[in-house]
Design a protein around this motif. Sequence first.
Motif, PDB file in Angstrom:
ATOM      1  N   ASP A 196       1.206  11.932  14.227  1.00  0.00           N
ATOM      2  CA  ASP A 196       1.063  10.928  15.284  1.00  0.00           C
ATOM      3  C   ASP A 196      -0.294  10.259  15.128  1.00  0.00           C
ATOM      4  O   ASP A 196      -1.323  10.926  15.114  1.00  0.00           O
ATOM      5  CB  ASP A 196       1.164  11.607  16.654  1.00  0.00           C
ATOM      6  N   VAL A 197      -0.305   8.928  15.013  1.00  0.00           N
ATOM      7  CA  VAL A 197      -1.570   8.195  14.853  1.00  0.00           C
ATOM      8  C   VAL A 197      -1.818   7.275  16.045  1.00  0.00           C
ATOM      9  O   VAL A 197      -2.611   6.339  15.955  1.00  0.00           O
ATOM     10  CB  VAL A 197      -1.589   7.401  13.527  1.00  0.00           C
ATOM     11  N   THR A 198      -1.172   7.554  17.162  1.00  0.00           N
ATOM     12  CA  THR A 198      -1.405   6.766  18.369  1.00  0.00           C
ATOM     13  C   THR A 198      -2.866   6.860  18.776  1.00  0.00           C
ATOM     14  O   THR A 198      -3.416   7.952  18.932  1.00  0.00           O
ATOM     15  CB  THR A 198      -0.527   7.277  19.521  1.00  0.00           C
ATOM     16  N   GLY A 199      -3.501   5.702  18.945  1.00  0.00           N
ATOM     17  CA  GLY A 199      -4.898   5.676  19.337  1.00  0.00           C
ATOM     18  C   GLY A 199      -5.874   5.817  18.190  1.00  0.00           C
ATOM     19  O   GLY A 199      -7.090   5.845  18.417  1.00  0.00           O
ATOM     20  N   TRP A 200      -5.391   5.891  16.947  1.00  0.00           N
ATOM     21  CA  TRP A 200      -6.248   6.004  15.782  1.00  0.00           C
ATOM     22  C   TRP A 200      -6.414   4.637  15.108  1.00  0.00           C
ATOM     23  O   TRP A 200      -5.583   3.748  15.274  1.00  0.00           O
ATOM     24  CB  TRP A 200      -5.662   6.986  14.769  1.00  0.00           C
ATOM     25  N   VAL A 201      -7.482   4.483  14.353  1.00  0.00           N
ATOM     26  CA  VAL A 201      -7.719   3.257  13.600  1.00  0.00           C
ATOM     27  C   VAL A 201      -7.083   3.388  12.217  1.00  0.00           C
ATOM     28  O   VAL A 201      -7.369   4.333  11.475  1.00  0.00           O
ATOM     29  CB  VAL A 201      -9.227   2.971  13.449  1.00  0.00           C
ATOM     30  N   ASP A 202      -6.208   2.437  11.893  1.00  0.00           N
ATOM     31  CA  ASP A 202      -5.641   2.334  10.558  1.00  0.00           C
ATOM     32  C   ASP A 202      -6.652   1.579   9.694  1.00  0.00           C
ATOM     33  O   ASP A 202      -6.896   0.395   9.896  1.00  0.00           O
ATOM     34  CB  ASP A 202      -4.321   1.564  10.645  1.00  0.00           C
ATOM     35  N   THR A 203      -7.273   2.269   8.747  1.00  0.00           N
ATOM     36  CA  THR A 203      -8.329   1.647   7.947  1.00  0.00           C
ATOM     37  C   THR A 203      -7.792   0.642   6.931  1.00  0.00           C
ATOM     38  O   THR A 203      -8.558  -0.145   6.369  1.00  0.00           O
ATOM     39  CB  THR A 203      -9.141   2.700   7.184  1.00  0.00           C
ATOM     40  N   GLY A 204      -6.476   0.685   6.682  1.00  0.00           N
ATOM     41  CA  GLY A 204      -5.912  -0.192   5.664  1.00  0.00           C
ATOM     42  C   GLY A 204      -6.165   0.281   4.250  1.00  0.00           C
ATOM     43  O   GLY A 204      -5.813  -0.399   3.287  1.00  0.00           O
ATOM     44  N   ALA A 205      -6.759   1.450   4.099  1.00  0.00           N
ATOM     45  CA  ALA A 205      -7.060   2.006   2.780  1.00  0.00           C
ATOM     46  C   ALA A 205      -6.246   3.278   2.556  1.00  0.00           C
ATOM     47  O   ALA A 205      -5.927   4.002   3.508  1.00  0.00           O
ATOM     48  CB  ALA A 205      -8.543   2.307   2.653  1.00  0.00           C
ATOM     49  N   PHE A 206      -5.911   3.513   1.304  1.00  0.00           N
ATOM     50  CA  PHE A 206      -5.171   4.700   0.895  1.00  0.00           C
ATOM     51  C   PHE A 206      -5.967   5.453  -0.170  1.00  0.00           C
ATOM     52  O   PHE A 206      -6.781   4.867  -0.874  1.00  0.00           O
ATOM     53  CB  PHE A 206      -3.826   4.325   0.251  1.00  0.00           C
ATOM     54  N   PHE A 207      -5.650   6.733  -0.298  1.00  0.00           N
ATOM     55  CA  PHE A 207      -6.001   7.463  -1.506  1.00  0.00           C
ATOM     56  C   PHE A 207      -4.794   7.406  -2.428  1.00  0.00           C
ATOM     57  O   PHE A 207      -3.713   7.882  -2.081  1.00  0.00           O
ATOM     58  CB  PHE A 207      -6.363   8.912  -1.200  1.00  0.00           C
ATOM     59  N   ASP A 208      -4.979   6.807  -3.582  1.00  0.00           N
ATOM     60  CA  ASP A 208      -3.934   6.750  -4.592  1.00  0.00           C
ATOM     61  C   ASP A 208      -4.403   7.547  -5.802  1.00  0.00           C
ATOM     62  O   ASP A 208      -5.523   8.071  -5.822  1.00  0.00           O
ATOM     63  CB  ASP A 208      -3.636   5.296  -4.977  1.00  0.00           C
ATOM     64  N   ARG A 255      -0.230   3.137  -1.709  1.00  0.00           N
ATOM     65  CA  ARG A 255      -0.003   4.367  -2.464  1.00  0.00           C
ATOM     66  C   ARG A 255       1.107   4.127  -3.457  1.00  0.00           C
ATOM     67  O   ARG A 255       2.277   4.014  -3.097  1.00  0.00           O
ATOM     68  CB  ARG A 255       0.378   5.526  -1.538  1.00  0.00           C
ATOM     69  N   THR A 256       0.723   4.045  -4.722  1.00  0.00           N
ATOM     70  CA  THR A 256       1.681   3.829  -5.795  1.00  0.00           C
ATOM     71  C   THR A 256       2.099   5.134  -6.447  1.00  0.00           C
ATOM     72  O   THR A 256       3.248   5.306  -6.839  1.00  0.00           O
ATOM     73  CB  THR A 256       1.084   2.887  -6.860  1.00  0.00           C
ATOM     74  N   ASN A 257       1.152   6.064  -6.543  1.00  0.00           N
ATOM     75  CA  ASN A 257       1.376   7.303  -7.284  1.00  0.00           C
ATOM     76  C   ASN A 257       1.196   8.525  -6.383  1.00  0.00           C
ATOM     77  O   ASN A 257       0.079   9.016  -6.210  1.00  0.00           O
ATOM     78  CB  ASN A 257       0.409   7.394  -8.465  1.00  0.00           C
ATOM     79  N   PRO A 258       2.280   9.036  -5.795  1.00  0.00           N
ATOM     80  CA  PRO A 258       2.163  10.265  -4.995  1.00  0.00           C
ATOM     81  C   PRO A 258       1.678  11.427  -5.859  1.00  0.00           C
ATOM     82  O   PRO A 258       2.042  11.539  -7.023  1.00  0.00           O
ATOM     83  CB  PRO A 258       3.593  10.512  -4.504  1.00  0.00           C
TER      84      PRO A 258
END
Length: 377
Positions: free
Chosen positions: A238-250, A274-277
């Motif tokens: 659950d990410v309610t109330g969290w900031v989505d940074t728009g960045a991933f670890f790929d 995320r291209t490569n899990p």
Amino acid sequence: MIFSIKDTYRQAVEAASGGKNTVLYDDLGYPSVMVVVPRFKLSDIDPTWPADPHPAFIVNGRIIDEIFISKFQNVVVGGRALSLPMQDPKVYVNFDQARGYCTAKGKGWHLMTNAEWAAIALWCWKNGFLPRGNNYAGADHGALYENGRKIYDWILTYNWNNRAYKIDGANYYHVGRVATGSGPASWYHDNTPFGIADLNGNVWEWVDGLKLHDGKIYVHGAGGVAQNNFETQNNSHDVTGWVDTGAFFDSTVAGDTTQTDHEIAGDPILSPDRTNPMYITDPTTDAYYGWEFVSFESLTAETGFTPPAMLKHLAIQPPGTGLGGDGLWVRNYGERLPLRGGHWGHGSRAGVFALNLNSARSHSAHALGFRSAFIPV
């Protein structure tokens, strides 16, 4: 913040430390020794950063003057987290248990957040001192003459293949924990006995305020701005109330079937997607396989992608160079919650910038603990 009630213990601690340390009591009267961390600006760390308070000092839009961090890795008494010297830190604790031990103490008490950890790490870096610690079975790997007080009757030989075992239930584990705060001044964040102890090694520490969902980075905050909103709920997936940074670890490589010591080929990289899990065959069956490692200082971003500045401010992305060999471990599938600092067996990979993002909230181990913090509300 000035406390009007001056009991004998608090008076002694404050007098000995020149006010850098104090004693706070929870709602049942249990004491904790705390380090007072005054507010500073982002531009105090890097003059090219904004002249705003570091996010650790902004709570729900309110700027605060200081935060109180447990001087010691915590123990648990009566279901409450305590910061006390010369103790065996509480281990075998999962994320929700650690958070619960902290919030049970009363209003304002919370599991130390990543924003708070980052503020301290950046302060250390800016001041030119990265604390050493118990990262080599009771000693510091780079200063073997520096030792803490051993918890168990294990043998320190500086030889990983000749360490004593401690029986722990039905299992056998290498155990190298030391008593909280038992190391020299260089094991404290400010290189004095009045700093925060054991941020480098001893046991990993759960922190709140940062998590990955299939590699996407979420942090505490509001309106797209990172803050230290420690009362934000941290429920599974659950990410309610969290900031989505728009960045991933790929990952730098596509799916890989080569595996050594649970690590797959490739390095973590910051990316807009995320291209490569990071798993070998199937994330539902690869219970412990499928993470990647890189030294924290070596973390880079995908070509053409500029990560949001808040990642540096929150010590998720390196702020510069001179960070040593502190490690970064990442899994970019499922929900992953952060551990910081490393443990007694990580050698040069432990440190104040060390970050582990490959654990589920249910993870619990003999080298995994936590510490509480307090902000008046």
